[in-house]
Write a protein that holds these residues in place. Structure first.
Motif, PDB file in Angstrom:
ATOM      1  N   VAL A   4       0.848  -1.191   0.000  1.00  0.00           N
ATOM      2  CA  VAL A   4       0.000   0.000   0.000  1.00  0.00           C
ATOM      3  C   VAL A   4       0.881   1.236   0.000  1.00  0.00           C
ATOM      4  CG1 VAL A   4      -1.759   1.315   1.227  1.00  0.00           C
ATOM      5  CG2 VAL A   4      -1.858  -1.186   1.200  1.00  0.00           C
ATOM      6  N   HIS A   5       0.674   2.108  -0.989  1.00  0.00           N
ATOM      7  CA  HIS A   5       1.469   3.321  -1.127  1.00  0.00           C
ATOM      8  C   HIS A   5       0.561   4.524  -0.886  1.00  0.00           C
ATOM      9  CE1 HIS A   5       4.604   0.831  -3.102  1.00  0.00           C
ATOM     10  NE2 HIS A   5       3.546   0.191  -3.592  1.00  0.00           N
ATOM     11  N   HIS A   6       0.756   5.178   0.249  1.00  0.00           N
ATOM     12  CA  HIS A   6      -0.053   6.341   0.623  1.00  0.00           C
ATOM     13  C   HIS A   6       0.638   7.589   0.100  1.00  0.00           C
ATOM     14  CE1 HIS A   6      -2.185   8.734   4.065  1.00  0.00           C
ATOM     15  NE2 HIS A   6      -2.625   9.046   2.858  1.00  0.00           N
ATOM     16  N   ILE A   7       0.036   8.253  -0.879  1.00  0.00           N
ATOM     17  CA  ILE A   7       0.631   9.429  -1.507  1.00  0.00           C
ATOM     18  C   ILE A   7       0.270  10.660  -0.679  1.00  0.00           C
ATOM     19  CG2 ILE A   7       0.738  10.833  -3.602  1.00  0.00           C
ATOM     20  CD1 ILE A   7       0.024   8.292  -5.174  1.00  0.00           C
ATOM     21  N   ILE A 155       0.092  -5.588 -12.490  1.00  0.00           N
ATOM     22  CA  ILE A 155      -1.161  -4.877 -12.225  1.00  0.00           C
ATOM     23  C   ILE A 155      -0.960  -3.991 -10.996  1.00  0.00           C
ATOM     24  CG2 ILE A 155      -3.603  -5.056 -11.605  1.00  0.00           C
ATOM     25  CD1 ILE A 155      -3.705  -7.747 -12.958  1.00  0.00           C
ATOM     26  N   LYS A 156      -1.367  -2.719 -11.128  1.00  0.00           N
ATOM     27  CA  LYS A 156      -1.426  -1.804  -9.995  1.00  0.00           C
ATOM     28  C   LYS A 156      -2.855  -1.274  -9.894  1.00  0.00           C
ATOM     29  CE  LYS A 156       3.359  -0.166 -10.445  1.00  0.00           C
ATOM     30  NZ  LYS A 156       4.211   1.012 -10.727  1.00  0.00           N
ATOM     31  N   ASP A 176      -0.487  -9.584  -4.365  1.00  0.00           N
ATOM     32  CA  ASP A 176       0.573  -9.213  -5.298  1.00  0.00           C
ATOM     33  C   ASP A 176       0.312  -7.892  -6.014  1.00  0.00           C
ATOM     34  OD1 ASP A 176      -1.612 -10.523  -6.482  1.00  0.00           O
ATOM     35  OD2 ASP A 176      -0.451 -11.040  -8.265  1.00  0.00           O
ATOM     36  N   VAL A 177      -0.833  -7.267  -5.774  1.00  0.00           N
ATOM     37  CA  VAL A 177      -1.197  -6.025  -6.468  1.00  0.00           C
ATOM     38  C   VAL A 177      -0.893  -4.824  -5.570  1.00  0.00           C
ATOM     39  CG1 VAL A 177      -3.105  -4.672  -7.420  1.00  0.00           C
ATOM     40  CG2 VAL A 177      -2.959  -7.130  -7.879  1.00  0.00           C
ATOM     41  N   ASP A 178      -0.061  -3.903  -6.067  1.00  0.00           N
ATOM     42  CA  ASP A 178       0.241  -2.687  -5.322  1.00  0.00           C
ATOM     43  C   ASP A 178      -0.931  -1.714  -5.416  1.00  0.00           C
ATOM     44  OD1 ASP A 178       3.773  -1.971  -5.197  1.00  0.00           O
ATOM     45  OD2 ASP A 178       2.742  -3.897  -5.054  1.00  0.00           O
TER      46      ASP A 178
END
Length: 209
Positions: A4-7, A155-156, A176-178
């Motif tokens: 998980v990428h929190h922008i 896949i993202k 496996d999905v970011d």
């Protein structure tokens, strides 16, 4: 969750806060969504592979680096996902576009597919799925499951808002999905809406509330 990428860029957070306001007009909401999507695209495409190309500058020949935008596919989950596409395409205009039509059954909250259209040769492409909300996670999970049948390179998933319930469901189904998001809100309501959220994104984008 490591995927998980929190922008948290200040511009993204500023514009998202303006979008949350209940008095934001449809025009304002669309404009802000376009701007936020463009900013998020820079983070989402940060690890895109580059290839060496020879270019002629005004002074000499050199080797530079470019991405192959044609190998990237933005997949919009209809209908609200289309609101993110314009901003993403402003950053990678050469990307291909796919659409997955899903609606949420109001009783079961489960997704029902009604449309699916993708570019050819998907096994050679990287996919970025766009949808403003990752709420229950059901639609996102269904879209990823469907797209995995095409065996893409990667896949993202990109959304404006999500919540712990949505992240847990997506992480369990597709670890496996970011996931890239601008906000992780408190919780889901009993009707499956993110709280505090920003309302129904589709209605606010298209003025159909």
């Amino acid at each position: 969750m490591r995927n998980v990428h929190h922008i948290t860029h200040p511009l993204v957070q500023h514009k998202l806060t303006l979008m949350r306001r209940s008095d934001a007009s449809t025009t304002t909401f669309r404009t802000l969504l376009n701007e936020v999507s463009s900013l998020m695209a820079y983070e989402v495409t940060r690890d895109m592979p580059l290839q060496d190309v020879e270019v002629q500058t005004p002074l000499e020949t050199m080797t530079g680096q470019m991405i192959d935008g044609k190998k990237l596919v933005f997949v919009s989950i209809l209908r609200a996902g289309n609101g993110i596409l314009e901003g993403m395409l402003s950053v990678v205009p050469g990307a291909r576009i796919g659409h997955v039509g899903l609606y949420r059954d109001p009783t079961t909250l489960e997704p029902v597919e009604y449309y699916f259209k993708m570019p050819q040769e998907m096994a050679e492409r990287d996919i970025i799925i766009v949808d403003p909300m990752l709420a229950t996670g059901n639609s996102a999970i269904a879209a990823v499951t469907r797209l995995k049948q095409l065996k893409p390179k990667s896949i993202k998933f990109v959304c404006l808002l999500t919540c712990p319930e949505g992240l847990a469901a997506m992480g369990k189904a597709h670890p496996d999905v970011d996931i890239y998001t601008a906000a992780i809100d408190r919780e889901l309501s009993e009707h499956g809406y993110i709280l505090p959220g920003l309302g129904d994104a589709g209605d606010r984008i298209f003025g159909t509330k």
